[in-house]
Design a protein around this motif. Structure first.
Motif, mmCIF file in Angstrom:
data_model
loop_
_atom_site.group_PDB
_atom_site.id
_atom_site.type_symbol
_atom_site.label_atom_id
_atom_site.label_comp_id
_atom_site.label_asym_id
_atom_site.label_seq_id
_atom_site.Cartn_x
_atom_site.Cartn_y
_atom_site.Cartn_z
ATOM 1 N N VAL A 280 13.937 1.392 36.992
ATOM 2 C CA VAL A 280 14.077 0.814 38.334
ATOM 3 C C VAL A 280 15.420 1.178 38.991
ATOM 4 C CG1 VAL A 280 14.157 -1.359 39.640
ATOM 5 C CG2 VAL A 280 12.408 -1.024 37.875
ATOM 6 N N ILE A 281 16.504 1.063 38.259
ATOM 7 C CA ILE A 281 17.812 1.360 38.869
ATOM 8 C C ILE A 281 17.922 2.851 39.243
ATOM 9 C CG2 ILE A 281 20.337 1.373 38.525
ATOM 10 C CD1 ILE A 281 20.052 -1.282 37.037
ATOM 11 N N PRO A 282 17.546 3.757 38.330
ATOM 12 C CA PRO A 282 17.620 5.175 38.728
ATOM 13 C C PRO A 282 16.772 5.487 39.959
ATOM 14 C CG PRO A 282 17.308 4.997 36.359
ATOM 15 C CD PRO A 282 17.202 3.599 36.904
ATOM 16 N N LEU A 283 15.563 4.925 40.035
ATOM 17 C CA LEU A 283 14.718 5.225 41.205
ATOM 18 C C LEU A 283 15.224 4.529 42.465
ATOM 19 C CD1 LEU A 283 11.069 5.391 39.809
ATOM 20 C CD2 LEU A 283 12.536 7.255 40.610
ATOM 21 N N ALA A 284 15.878 3.394 42.306
ATOM 22 C CA ALA A 284 16.490 2.742 43.477
ATOM 23 C C ALA A 284 17.583 3.652 44.038
ATOM 24 C CB ALA A 284 17.065 1.387 43.083
ATOM 25 N N ARG A 285 18.383 4.220 43.140
ATOM 26 C CA ARG A 285 19.434 5.153 43.580
ATOM 27 C C ARG A 285 18.810 6.343 44.301
ATOM 28 N NH1 ARG A 285 21.682 5.022 38.023
ATOM 29 N NH2 ARG A 285 20.757 7.084 37.763
ATOM 30 N N ALA A 286 17.720 6.858 43.706
ATOM 31 C CA ALA A 286 17.064 8.036 44.286
ATOM 32 C C ALA A 286 16.473 7.701 45.656
ATOM 33 C CB ALA A 286 15.981 8.543 43.351
ATOM 34 N N GLY A 287 15.887 6.525 45.774
ATOM 35 C CA GLY A 287 15.288 6.116 47.050
ATOM 36 C C GLY A 287 16.327 6.076 48.152
ATOM 37 N N VAL A 288 17.479 5.524 47.836
ATOM 38 C CA VAL A 288 18.554 5.451 48.836
ATOM 39 C C VAL A 288 19.034 6.871 49.161
ATOM 40 C CG1 VAL A 288 20.919 4.662 49.273
ATOM 41 C CG2 VAL A 288 19.254 3.126 48.172
ATOM 42 N N ARG A 324 25.439 -2.702 42.772
ATOM 43 C CA ARG A 324 26.714 -1.985 42.651
ATOM 44 C C ARG A 324 26.463 -0.473 42.777
ATOM 45 N NH1 ARG A 324 29.954 0.783 39.363
ATOM 46 N NH2 ARG A 324 28.387 0.990 37.724
ATOM 47 N N GLN A 325 25.437 -0.011 42.079
ATOM 48 C CA GLN A 325 25.171 1.432 42.068
ATOM 49 C C GLN A 325 24.658 1.933 43.421
ATOM 50 O OE1 GLN A 325 23.161 3.104 38.715
ATOM 51 N NE2 GLN A 325 24.076 1.685 37.255
ATOM 52 N N ILE A 326 23.783 1.167 44.064
ATOM 53 C CA ILE A 326 23.260 1.703 45.331
ATOM 54 C C ILE A 326 24.316 1.641 46.440
ATOM 55 C CG2 ILE A 326 20.805 1.374 44.786
ATOM 56 C CD1 ILE A 326 20.861 -0.967 46.811
ATOM 57 N N ARG A 327 25.271 0.747 46.291
ATOM 58 C CA ARG A 327 26.376 0.755 47.278
ATOM 59 C C ARG A 327 27.126 2.079 47.223
ATOM 60 N NH1 ARG A 327 26.971 -4.989 46.441
ATOM 61 N NH2 ARG A 327 26.526 -5.918 48.470
ATOM 62 N N LEU A 328 27.307 2.568 45.990
ATOM 63 C CA LEU A 328 28.015 3.853 45.833
ATOM 64 C C LEU A 328 27.213 4.980 46.468
ATOM 65 C CD1 LEU A 328 29.146 3.496 42.089
ATOM 66 C CD2 LEU A 328 30.559 3.244 44.142
ATOM 67 N N VAL A 329 25.895 4.980 46.214
ATOM 68 C CA VAL A 329 25.063 6.049 46.790
ATOM 69 C C VAL A 329 25.057 5.926 48.310
ATOM 70 C CG1 VAL A 329 22.750 7.066 46.883
ATOM 71 C CG2 VAL A 329 23.604 6.128 44.723
ATOM 72 N N ALA A 330 24.908 4.693 48.795
ATOM 73 C CA ALA A 330 24.843 4.478 50.248
ATOM 74 C C ALA A 330 26.111 5.002 50.915
ATOM 75 C CB ALA A 330 24.645 2.999 50.548
ATOM 76 N N SER A 331 27.270 4.680 50.338
ATOM 77 C CA SER A 331 28.499 5.081 51.021
ATOM 78 C C SER A 331 28.656 6.596 50.991
ATOM 79 C CB SER A 331 29.722 4.369 50.435
ATOM 80 O OG SER A 331 29.963 4.874 49.149
ATOM 81 N N SER A 332 28.067 7.250 49.980
ATOM 82 C CA SER A 332 28.202 8.717 49.927
ATOM 83 C C SER A 332 27.341 9.408 50.977
ATOM 84 C CB SER A 332 27.865 9.243 48.521
ATOM 85 O OG SER A 332 26.471 9.187 48.316
ATOM 86 N N ILE A 333 26.368 8.696 51.558
ATOM 87 C CA ILE A 333 25.558 9.324 52.613
ATOM 88 C C ILE A 333 25.761 8.627 53.959
ATOM 89 C CG2 ILE A 333 23.791 10.321 51.099
ATOM 90 C CD1 ILE A 333 22.019 7.855 51.833
ATOM 91 N N GLY A 334 26.867 7.911 54.071
ATOM 92 C CA GLY A 334 27.215 7.327 55.364
ATOM 93 C C GLY A 334 26.411 6.088 55.716
ATOM 94 N N ARG A 335 25.912 5.406 54.698
ATOM 95 C CA ARG A 335 25.211 4.141 54.993
ATOM 96 C C ARG A 335 25.891 3.021 54.222
ATOM 97 N NH1 ARG A 335 18.831 5.288 55.656
ATOM 98 N NH2 ARG A 335 19.038 3.484 57.007
#
Ligand code: PEP
Ligand code: MN
Length: 337
Positions: A280-288, A324-335
């Motif tokens: 679930v966490i890896p795919l949540a990261r991928a979705g974002v 915590r992890q999706i915040r990192l992904v989000a900030s790397s793509i400007g969201r």
């Protein structure tokens, strides 16, 4: 057909176009936009003559819409839709996160989820009160008692409530408690239900059917929009493929296609899309990363005792880690979240 008004068109000129559409026996749909007013036409079974409109004062252009899903297509509305759920938005720059149990089971279970979801930064509480189960002998949900618990959790946490409605006859009841009406995968092509939520004046979360094509999902959304409800969020939740190691195959390419073809927000459900907690966490990261406008995730204080979907439910600490992890992904793509 889409009637695009000139930027300086007056309210009277817009109204005259609306009246003309009605006069011809068709249905007008005002498409809001920051730069221009456009009016979509549905209800025509053949092509509409552009001259009928282009000669009217204030009209810039009458454009034929080539996609069969007209109102939800990006042809009709190039700007992205942001669905506003009593102050919480879906679409736009910030990501919408919905978390909660698969089924509402008890006050203590739901409140534990709601508090954890809120503390971790989610804006929406999910939880099924009416459950579509493969077996009639499985837990079917607490029904209206479950809806009452969801409303209680909203009162305490301020989270907006997302919950499934399974039949046209219960739309009114579910809408009394829910902020967002969820149409489940098994009901994506339940046309009377789509029409009923189209009349309901409540935002709708429309999940992709188990074996539905992207076009079928968009046509299902069009059913809702054709009734005048444009507050629709699409959800990729995995489709059935030949693969058996995972519950479903999460089609992240669909997120890209949907955002290309439609102006509606798109969220990802990594829980049903994988079926097992560890994915679930890896795919949540991928979705974002792929551009989803948000996530819907199943969580449970004691997944091993869950009455439905325990194997894919995250523990509460795991959900905190997901955020915590999706915040990192989000900030790397400007969201952001
Ligand atoms: C759910 O969200 O618990 C659910 C039943 O989802 P889906 O309709 O995608 O299977
Ligand atoms: Mn579930």
């Amino acid at each position: 057909m889409l009637i695009v008004m000139r930027q300086d068109a007056t309210a009277e000129q817009i109204q005259a176009v609306v009246e003309k559409i009605k006069e011809l026996g068709f249905k007008p749909h005002a498409i809001p936009g920051s730069e221009r007013t456009a009016i979509g036409i549905t209800g025509n079974h053949g092509p509409v003559e552009p001259d009928l409109f282009e000669l009217l004062p204030g009209v810039a252009q009458a454009i034929p819409v080539s996609q069969p899903f007209k109102l939800v297509s990006s042809e009709v509305k190039p700007e992205r839709t942001v669905v506003n759920v009593n102050g919480a938005t879906i679409g736009g720059e910030s990501l919408a996160v919905m978390a909660g149990p698969c089924s509402v089971e008890s006050e203590s279970q739901l409140m534990a989820c709601a508090r954890a979801a809120k503390a971790a930064g989610a804006q929406f509480l999910r939880g099924g009160a009416f459950k579509p189960r493969t077996s009639p002998y499985d837990f079917q949900g607490l029904k209206e008692d479950g809806l009452k618990l969801l409303a209680l959790a909203r009162e305490e946490t301020g989270l907006k409530v997302v919950t499934e409605v399974m039949s046209p006859g219960t739309v009114d009841m579910v809408a009394r408690y829910a902020d967002v009406l969820q149409i489940g995968a098994r009901n994506m092509q339940n046309f009377p239900l789509l029409e009923e939520v189209g009349d309901a004046k409540r935002p709708v979360l429309l999940k992709r059917g188990l074996s539905a094509t992207i076009k079928e999902l968009l046509m299902a959304a069009e059913y809702i929009a054709s009734r005048g409800n444009y507050e629709i969020v699409l959800c990729e939740r995995g489709i059935r493929t030949f693969e058996t190691m995972t519950r479903n195959t999460l089609d992240l390419g669909a997120v890209i296609v949907l955002k290309q073809l439609s102006h509606l927000p798109v969220i990802v459900d990594p829980s049903h899309g994988f079926g097992l907690r560890y994915g679930v966490i890896p795919l949540a990261r991928a979705g974002v990363a792929v551009g989803a406008d948000g996530l819907i995730v199943e969580i449970h204080p004691e997944p091993e005792h869950a009455l439905s979907d325990g194997p894919q439910s995250l523990t509460l600490p795991m959900f905190q880690e997901l955020m915590r992890q999706i915040r990192l992904v989000a900030s790397s793509i400007g969201r952001r979240i």
